[in-house]
Design an enzyme around this catalytic site. Sequence first.
Site, PDB file in Angstrom:
ATOM      1  N   ASP A   1       0.854  -1.180   0.000  1.00 33.33           N
ATOM      2  CA  ASP A   1       0.000   0.000   0.000  1.00 33.33           C
ATOM      3  C   ASP A   1       0.894   1.236   0.000  1.00 33.33           C
ATOM      4  O   ASP A   1       1.744   1.393   0.876  1.00 33.33           O
ATOM      5  CB  ASP A   1      -0.904   0.005   1.241  1.00 33.33           C
ATOM      6  CG  ASP A   1      -2.299   0.530   0.940  1.00 33.33           C
ATOM      7  OD1 ASP A   1      -2.387   1.548   0.239  1.00 33.33           O
ATOM      8  OD2 ASP A   1      -3.273  -0.080   1.398  1.00 33.33           O
TER       9      ASP A   1
ATOM     10  N   ASP B   1      -2.938   4.808  -2.433  1.00 35.83           N
ATOM     11  CA  ASP B   1      -4.028   5.384  -1.652  1.00 35.83           C
ATOM     12  C   ASP B   1      -4.353   6.800  -2.136  1.00 35.83           C
ATOM     13  O   ASP B   1      -3.459   7.633  -2.285  1.00 35.83           O
ATOM     14  CB  ASP B   1      -3.608   5.412  -0.176  1.00 35.83           C
ATOM     15  CG  ASP B   1      -4.719   5.809   0.758  1.00 35.83           C
ATOM     16  OD1 ASP B   1      -5.692   5.040   0.873  1.00 35.83           O
ATOM     17  OD2 ASP B   1      -4.621   6.892   1.367  1.00 35.83           O
TER      18      ASP B   1
ATOM     19  N   HIS C   1     -11.261  -2.303   3.189  1.00 34.78           N
ATOM     20  CA  HIS C   1     -11.170  -1.884   4.590  1.00 34.78           C
ATOM     21  C   HIS C   1     -11.993  -0.641   4.894  1.00 34.78           C
ATOM     22  O   HIS C   1     -12.163  -0.283   6.064  1.00 34.78           O
ATOM     23  CB  HIS C   1      -9.707  -1.636   4.968  1.00 34.78           C
ATOM     24  CG  HIS C   1      -9.075  -0.541   4.169  1.00 34.78           C
ATOM     25  ND1 HIS C   1      -8.777  -0.676   2.828  1.00 34.78           N
ATOM     26  CD2 HIS C   1      -8.700   0.711   4.508  1.00 34.78           C
ATOM     27  CE1 HIS C   1      -8.247   0.445   2.387  1.00 34.78           C
ATOM     28  NE2 HIS C   1      -8.182   1.304   3.380  1.00 34.78           N
ATOM     29  N   ASP C   2     -12.512   0.022   3.857  1.00 37.77           N
ATOM     30  CA  ASP C   2     -13.308   1.233   4.041  1.00 37.77           C
ATOM     31  C   ASP C   2     -14.798   1.023   3.804  1.00 37.77           C
ATOM     32  O   ASP C   2     -15.584   1.963   3.954  1.00 37.77           O
ATOM     33  CB  ASP C   2     -12.829   2.340   3.087  1.00 37.77           C
ATOM     34  CG  ASP C   2     -11.479   2.911   3.468  1.00 37.77           C
ATOM     35  OD1 ASP C   2     -11.142   2.883   4.676  1.00 37.77           O
ATOM     36  OD2 ASP C   2     -10.751   3.371   2.572  1.00 37.77           O
TER      37      ASP C   2
ATOM     38  N   GLU D   1      -6.220   4.121  -6.083  1.00 37.40           N
ATOM     39  CA  GLU D   1      -7.506   4.423  -5.451  1.00 37.40           C
ATOM     40  C   GLU D   1      -7.840   5.877  -5.745  1.00 37.40           C
ATOM     41  O   GLU D   1      -7.047   6.776  -5.464  1.00 37.40           O
ATOM     42  CB  GLU D   1      -7.441   4.199  -3.947  1.00 37.40           C
ATOM     43  CG  GLU D   1      -8.781   4.460  -3.261  1.00 37.40           C
ATOM     44  CD  GLU D   1      -8.643   4.743  -1.773  1.00 37.40           C
ATOM     45  OE1 GLU D   1      -9.563   4.389  -1.028  1.00 37.40           O
ATOM     46  OE2 GLU D   1      -7.629   5.341  -1.361  1.00 37.40           O
TER      47      GLU D   1
END
Length: 574
Positions: free
Chosen positions: A108, A216, A348-349, A275
């Site tokens: 990440d 991210d 995870h969100d 993302e």
Amino acid sequence: MALEQAEATPTTAPWWTSAVVYQVYPRSFADSDGDGVGDLNGITARLDHLRRLGVDVIWLSPVYASPQADNGYDISDYQAIDPAFGTLEDFDRLLAEVHARGMKLVMDLVVNHTSDEHPWFVRSRSSKDDPKRDWYWWRPPRDGFEAGQPGAEPTNWGSFFSGPAWTLDEATGEYYLHLFDVKQPDLNWENPEVRHAVYDMMRWWLDRGVDGFRMDVINLISKDPDLPDGATTGVGGLGDGFPHFGTRPGVHDFLQEMHREVFGGRPGEYLTVGEMPGVTWEQARLFTDPARRELDMVFQFEHVSLDHGPGGKFDPKPLDLRDLKASLGRWQTALGEVGWNSLYWNNHDQPRVVSRFGDDDRYWRESATALATVLHLHRGTPYVYQGEELGMTNAPFAGVHEMRDVESLNHHRLAVAAGADPDEVLRGLRAMGRDNARTPVQWDASPHAGFTTGEPWLAVNPNHTWLNAEAQYDDPDSVFNHYRRLIRLRHDLPVVALGDFRMLLVDHPHVYAYERTLDGTRLLVVANLGGTPQTVGIDRGWSAADVVLANVGAALVSPGRVDLRPWEALVLTR
């Protein structure tokens, strides 16, 4: 990077067109030392679960050194492992074991912001004259205001985590920008020293053996240097700054430079996925066009925003399936010839899909497998979030005191202070809060679900006594084994990876259906995404087709029609 998709064949297509990615959220995956927090050695010990599932790539959420203000997405050292997760030696051992099993590992990359405890920011805030001052976004108070006065923030932008996006640093009398938590100051990508420091770090990880990066909120790194106010949203007088930092033209220049500096001339088969909140399909075509050399694919949020009500994500409304088909179908068409889709329900969100879009009660198994079938057989690279392959559900939080996520806690505090009904606020958090995705993976029926021998950092879902991996491994009808079959289809059938896409029954409120075609092979996916039986008409030729996958017993296919039981999904080929 990728080849032109229009020319791709099963022998020339990029490797990731037939791959499946599995996201590991380390805090909640497996704890090896009994401290209640998942760690790298815990992941290593559970790798055979992922090999058994059949995935090709592991995406590892942040394990870098961090104060954990946002569970690791606030990084204080990009080249160190947080002691909660282990050591660099533990990481190297994990990477070697991943590669030994024929899988890849993607890190990440969180470079829109750092932690306020990162040495770069410590230097930056130490003095207006420090050489690293311009590595972050600093501004004096708004004209006519004294520092600290209400409204003195340099712009009216709101943070994604509630409240203003600017915080005053008392020592220097200036404000720093943080689009997320107050402990996550934004890096100034307009400064070439920042960019090259990031590229150095990325090369360091590639040299260590990692296979790419999930980036991210990467479309937020280019800000309008003038930092203009945004349109007032009516929430606390804050404004919407997104037009001034979301997917600005400069981000393409940055990503092309990153590709040249980090991946150019470097042998290897890497994966890059960005993302991108708020990205449109038109923009995604640019980001993922192989000729532009930016990214392999993007994560977009359109389909996971369809159940947001007038009050935003914590004001959920029922999903209209026709909206979902329109959204996913639009992305399939838009990126069919240029670019590539990433496919996901969970991360995870996001809350658990079986609780969000399915039925986690009466039709738990059926809806979990139907939703998986619909997603995985689209054109694109599927992502499985940990526990999704088991059908894990949202957690029954008794109250906000059981939650840990900074976004949820901030929202609850500010919403209640503003006069919102606490019960309604809690209802929204239970449905949409990020803690739903972060409860520990349910390995078995033992105390704490086999996740830890200690006290878990976030409580295990009580349904782990029956919903767990151990209970599903040897059950041929389990959610886990259905996921295995879906992954095998992508590996074995070129039509799944590379076939054209055509949405069917676009106006049907309950049935999701589409066709994939490649070199004379046709695949039909038809699924009833609801709790009442449905009958739909299909091409009569499909009555003699082979059923390659079904989630509810023997298929009921007749000439010209198919009868679907609640949450039934069928995959036919001819």
